[in-house]
Each structure stands twice: as C-alpha cells, then as structure tokens.
Design an enzyme around this catalytic site. Structure first.
Site, mmCIF file in Angstrom:
data_model
loop_
_atom_site.group_PDB
_atom_site.id
_atom_site.type_symbol
_atom_site.label_atom_id
_atom_site.label_comp_id
_atom_site.label_asym_id
_atom_site.label_seq_id
_atom_site.Cartn_x
_atom_site.Cartn_y
_atom_site.Cartn_z
ATOM 1 C CB THR A 1 -4.096 1.421 -2.556
ATOM 2 O OG1 THR A 1 -3.780 0.041 -2.664
ATOM 3 C CG2 THR A 1 -5.326 1.579 -1.691
ATOM 4 C CG ASP B 1 -11.605 -5.763 -7.166
ATOM 5 O OD1 ASP B 1 -11.038 -6.608 -6.432
ATOM 6 O OD2 ASP B 1 -12.346 -4.868 -6.734
ATOM 7 C CB SER C 1 -5.165 1.674 6.549
ATOM 8 O OG SER C 1 -5.692 2.567 7.509
ATOM 9 C CB SER D 1 2.826 -7.685 12.988
ATOM 10 O OG SER D 1 2.420 -6.370 12.654
ATOM 11 C CE1 TYR E 1 -4.550 -4.656 6.453
ATOM 12 C CE2 TYR E 1 -3.473 -4.820 8.593
ATOM 13 C CZ TYR E 1 -3.417 -4.875 7.216
ATOM 14 O OH TYR E 1 -2.229 -5.175 6.587
ATOM 15 C CE LYS F 1 -3.597 -8.261 4.626
ATOM 16 N NZ LYS F 1 -2.689 -8.743 3.580
ATOM 17 N NE ARG G 1 2.489 -0.342 15.490
ATOM 18 C CZ ARG G 1 1.835 -0.164 16.631
ATOM 19 N NH1 ARG G 1 2.437 -0.402 17.783
ATOM 20 N NH2 ARG G 1 0.575 0.217 16.635
ATOM 21 N NE ARG H 1 -4.022 4.831 13.735
ATOM 22 C CZ ARG H 1 -3.183 4.681 12.700
ATOM 23 N NH1 ARG H 1 -2.959 5.692 11.888
ATOM 24 N NH2 ARG H 1 -2.612 3.544 12.478
ATOM 25 C CG ASP I 1 -2.537 2.344 17.430
ATOM 26 O OD1 ASP I 1 -2.333 1.954 16.269
ATOM 27 O OD2 ASP I 1 -1.762 3.120 18.027
HETATM 28 C C1 UD1 Z 1 -0.621 -2.255 11.242
HETATM 29 C C2 UD1 Z 1 0.230 -3.512 11.367
HETATM 30 C C3 UD1 Z 1 1.192 -3.570 10.177
HETATM 31 C C4 UD1 Z 1 0.420 -3.456 8.875
HETATM 32 C C5 UD1 Z 1 -0.382 -2.159 8.868
HETATM 33 C C6 UD1 Z 1 -1.217 -2.035 7.606
HETATM 34 C C7 UD1 Z 1 0.479 -3.780 13.790
HETATM 35 C C8 UD1 Z 1 1.413 -3.836 14.929
HETATM 36 N N1 UD1 Z 1 1.008 -3.468 12.596
HETATM 37 O O1 UD1 Z 1 0.240 -1.175 11.329
HETATM 38 O O2 UD1 Z 1 1.909 -4.794 10.223
HETATM 39 O O3 UD1 Z 1 1.320 -3.440 7.832
HETATM 40 O O4 UD1 Z 1 -1.263 -2.192 9.980
HETATM 41 O O5 UD1 Z 1 -1.790 -0.787 7.525
HETATM 42 O O6 UD1 Z 1 -0.696 -4.043 13.928
HETATM 43 N N2 UD1 Z 1 0.600 6.936 14.005
HETATM 44 C C9 UD1 Z 1 0.861 8.201 14.477
HETATM 45 N N3 UD1 Z 1 0.721 9.250 13.616
HETATM 46 C C10 UD1 Z 1 0.340 9.094 12.312
HETATM 47 C C11 UD1 Z 1 0.081 7.782 11.838
HETATM 48 C C12 UD1 Z 1 0.230 6.719 12.716
HETATM 49 O O7 UD1 Z 1 1.181 8.401 15.649
HETATM 50 O O8 UD1 Z 1 0.222 10.104 11.593
HETATM 51 C C13 UD1 Z 1 0.802 5.805 14.928
HETATM 52 C C14 UD1 Z 1 -0.349 4.806 14.977
HETATM 53 O O9 UD1 Z 1 -1.329 5.194 15.909
HETATM 54 C C15 UD1 Z 1 0.394 3.530 15.359
HETATM 55 C C16 UD1 Z 1 1.780 3.696 14.709
HETATM 56 O O10 UD1 Z 1 1.915 5.072 14.434
HETATM 57 O O11 UD1 Z 1 0.548 3.456 16.764
HETATM 58 C C17 UD1 Z 1 1.931 2.946 13.401
HETATM 59 O O12 UD1 Z 1 0.808 3.228 12.570
HETATM 60 P P1 UD1 Z 1 0.713 2.741 11.070
HETATM 61 O O13 UD1 Z 1 1.930 3.100 10.338
HETATM 62 O O14 UD1 Z 1 -0.600 3.196 10.517
HETATM 63 O O15 UD1 Z 1 0.746 1.169 11.192
HETATM 64 P P2 UD1 Z 1 -0.002 0.126 12.227
HETATM 65 O O16 UD1 Z 1 -1.428 0.445 12.353
HETATM 66 O O17 UD1 Z 1 0.848 -0.052 13.424
#
Ligand code: UD1
Length: 318
Positions: free
Chosen positions: A36, A54, A79, A119, A142, A146, A210, A269, A272
């Site tokens: 990545t 790796d 992710s 987190s 994930y 972690k 968040r 998702r 989530d």
């Molecule tokens: C999670 C972890 C974060 C970590 C990350 C690694 C939590 C609270 N956080 O992040 O610390 O660094 O994994 O990947 O568990 N969303 C949308 N539209 C989009 C993309 C995402 O609505 O196009 C929403 C997701 O459903 C989620 C939020 O935005 O509710 C944040 O998503 P994302 O940025 O992927 O991070 P987390 O999964 O929260």
C-alpha cells in the site's frame, strides 16, 4: 543521533514520521513491502535508507532491525472493510509480520518498539470518551488483529524485557493519505469526490462520530513515546478528544471546497463502530502530549495539499 526504523515508512503516516525524524537530524531506515505504500511518498525526504520487503518474511525483519535503536512499527494493511472481505491477507500483515518484528527487535537489542495500535479495539463499548482501561471489544478482523499485536507488544515487555509502547490512533488524516482505493480513509475519499464535483457516499445515517486526528499530532505522540520515561509496556490513546459526525464532516468539507453536491446515503458497513472519541489524559500525563493541530486546521491543510497535488499532476501532463 539515534537510528530509527520506520516500518511502513512509504505509507501515509510512516512518511510523515520519516520527514520529522530527518528534520530533527536523526538517522532513518524504512522497510516497506510497497503493497500500500509508495516510494513517491518519500521522494522529498533526504537520506532515508530503504529496504523493500515484507516483514511477514522473518529474514526481512532481521535485516531491518540490525543496528536500530527505535522501531516505529507502522506497517499494516489497514481498513475495516478490507479485513472483513479478506481476513487472511490482513492477518498475515497485521499479526504475523508484527510478531516477526518483535522477535527480531528483541534479538537485536532494540531500545524500544513503538507500535501503531488502533481505536477500533474499543468497538461499541458504550462509555465515551474511550479510556485505555476499558475492556476491548473488537468488531472486525482488523480491530482484532491490531489488538492481538498490541497484546504481543505488552507480552514481549513482560516476558523478554523488550520495551514497547502502543499508541492507539484515532482516524488519522492529512496530506498523502491516498484516496484511490475504496478502502481509503473517509476524509481522503470525501475531499477527492467534492473536488471532482461528485457525490460522496455516506454509509448509514451519517450520525456516527469519529475523533478525526491530524497526522502531525500522531507524529508528535509517537516520537514522544520513544523517549518517555514511564511509558514502556503501556497502551496510550493519541487523538484530539473531539467528536465529529460524518454529516458534520461532509458539511465542513463542502463549505471549504465550495461544492454544491449532496451525499448519497447507503447501508451501514459491516463491522463499523458507531462512536469514537479518545480520552487523552494518559497521553498528557505520560508523554506530555497535547494536540498541536485542530481538526479544522487539519482539514484546511489537507484540502490545500490535495488541490496542490492534483494541480501539479495536471501541469505535469500538459
Ligand atoms: C478504523 C479505526 C481507525 C483506523 C482505521 C484503519 C475506528 C473507530 N477507527 O477507522 O482508527 O485507523 O480503521 O482503516 O474503528 N465512511 C463513509 N463513506 C465512505 C467511507 C467511510 O460513510 O466513503 C464511513 C465509515 O462507514 C465509518 C467512517 O466513515 O463510519 C470512517 O471510516 P474510515 O475512514 O474507513 O475509518 P474507520 O473504519 O472508522
């Protein structure tokens, strides 16, 4: 001058750590599989020794830690949804590689390993903000991976006296976060969509929250954790202690970018977390940490960076 190894140093957060370490005159080695990460993320950082490999291969881990004082372990396949779709690949990157690195670091006499925890370990535990003493409740592969690597770190401190510190990151964002994959962090995806005049997708009702953390804050927390006296064996949140919903995030970015589009709402998702906000008093106490950059300032910096990088890419093509 100390010698630092940044695993995943060609990635988003890793490259910011390399930049700051170099600025401080430290010696930096990077190990990155480039699954990545991208070499281009380090193009502006001088004098970084680069090992492409790796860490799931033990011989790569051994080579990487040779002569190193501090390991900043950022390499991972991030992710939540990617891990739900392919738990085996993310398990190998997030657990197997971490264990190899810990064994190699122990055997090489590394002074301290600072690990990038998440987190996501807190899951949907009801109390807010999240304190490190709360029970963990991982909701996705994930999050579990972690957490397992974090526990390996603590076990290595207890069993083998290898100093380790886990910094739990909370939704880190900033320049160089790659928006090109459907698994990318939400802020990078929203910025790109809005700058291109497209409608971003919000999963669920958009009221999930968040503690979005600008990358400079994480860099500061991690570098403090290398030297902090009473931090070994500890797990420490590094974030801003704020809480922003996806709907608020969308509105702020739309104003900042000046795009007249509405989001598309889709089903939530799998895996989530609903709400996430950090208690950062332990970081203040053990690391002397306070956030350097606010969420709003971080958003402005990130939008500016995105615009500048797309302009220079366009200019390069003409
Ligand atoms: C999670 C972890 C974060 C970590 C990350 C690694 C939590 C609270 N956080 O992040 O610390 O660094 O994994 O990947 O568990 N969303 C949308 N539209 C989009 C993309 C995402 O609505 O196009 C929403 C997701 O459903 C989620 C939020 O935005 O509710 C944040 O998503 P994302 O940025 O992927 O991070 P987390 O999964 O929260």
């Amino acid at each position: 001058m100390a010698h630092y190894l940044v695993t995943g140093g060609a990635g988003f957060i890793g490259s910011h750590l390399c930049e700051e370490l170099t600025r401080r005159g430290e010696r930096v080695r990077v190990v990155d599989s480039l699954i990545t990460g991208k070499r281009a993320n380090l193009a502006h950082v001088p004098n970084v020794e680069f090992i492409e490999g790796d860490l799931a291969d033990f011989s790569v881990a051994t080579r990487a830690v040779k002569g190193i004082d501090y390991v900043l372990h950022q390499a991972a396949i991030p992710s939540v949804p990617r891990s739900v779709e392919d738990p085996i690949t993310s398990n190998r990157a997030n657990i197997d590689a971490s264990l190899n690195l810990l064994v190699a670091a122990r055997d090489a006499g590394v002074k301290r390993v600072v690990y990038a925890g998440s987190s996501s370990a807190y899951g949907n535990s009801p109390t807010m903000p999240k304190v490190e003493t709360m029970p963990t409740a991982p909701l996705s592969p994930y999050a579990l991976q972690k957490l397992v690597a974090e526990q390996y770190c603590q076990m290595f401190t207890r069993l083998y006296s290898l100093e380790t510190v886990t910094i739990r990151y909370f939704n880190v964002f900033g320049p160089r976060q790659d928006p090109s994959s459907p698994y990318s962090g939400v802020i990078s995806l929203f910025i790109r969509a809005l700058c291109e005049g497209r409608q971003p997708t919000i999963y669920g009702d958009g009221e999930q929250t968040r503690d979005f953390t600008y990358v400079a804050n994480v860099v500061d927390g991690v570098l403090r954790a290398c030297l902090a006296k009473d931090a070994s064996g500890e797990v420490i949140n590094v974030a801003t202690n704020g809480r922003v919903s996806l709907n608020q995030l969308f509105a702020s970015l739309r104003d900042l970018i000046g795009a007249a589009v509405e989001p598309i709402y889709a089903s939530p998702r799998a895996g989530d977390v609903r709400d996430s906000q950090a208690d950062i008093s332990k970081a203040a106490r053990l690391l002397g940490y306070t956030p350097l950059v606010t969420f709003d300032q971080g958003l402005r910096n990130t939008v500016e960076w995105y615009r500048a990088s797309t302009e220079s890419a366009t200019a390069g093509r003409t």
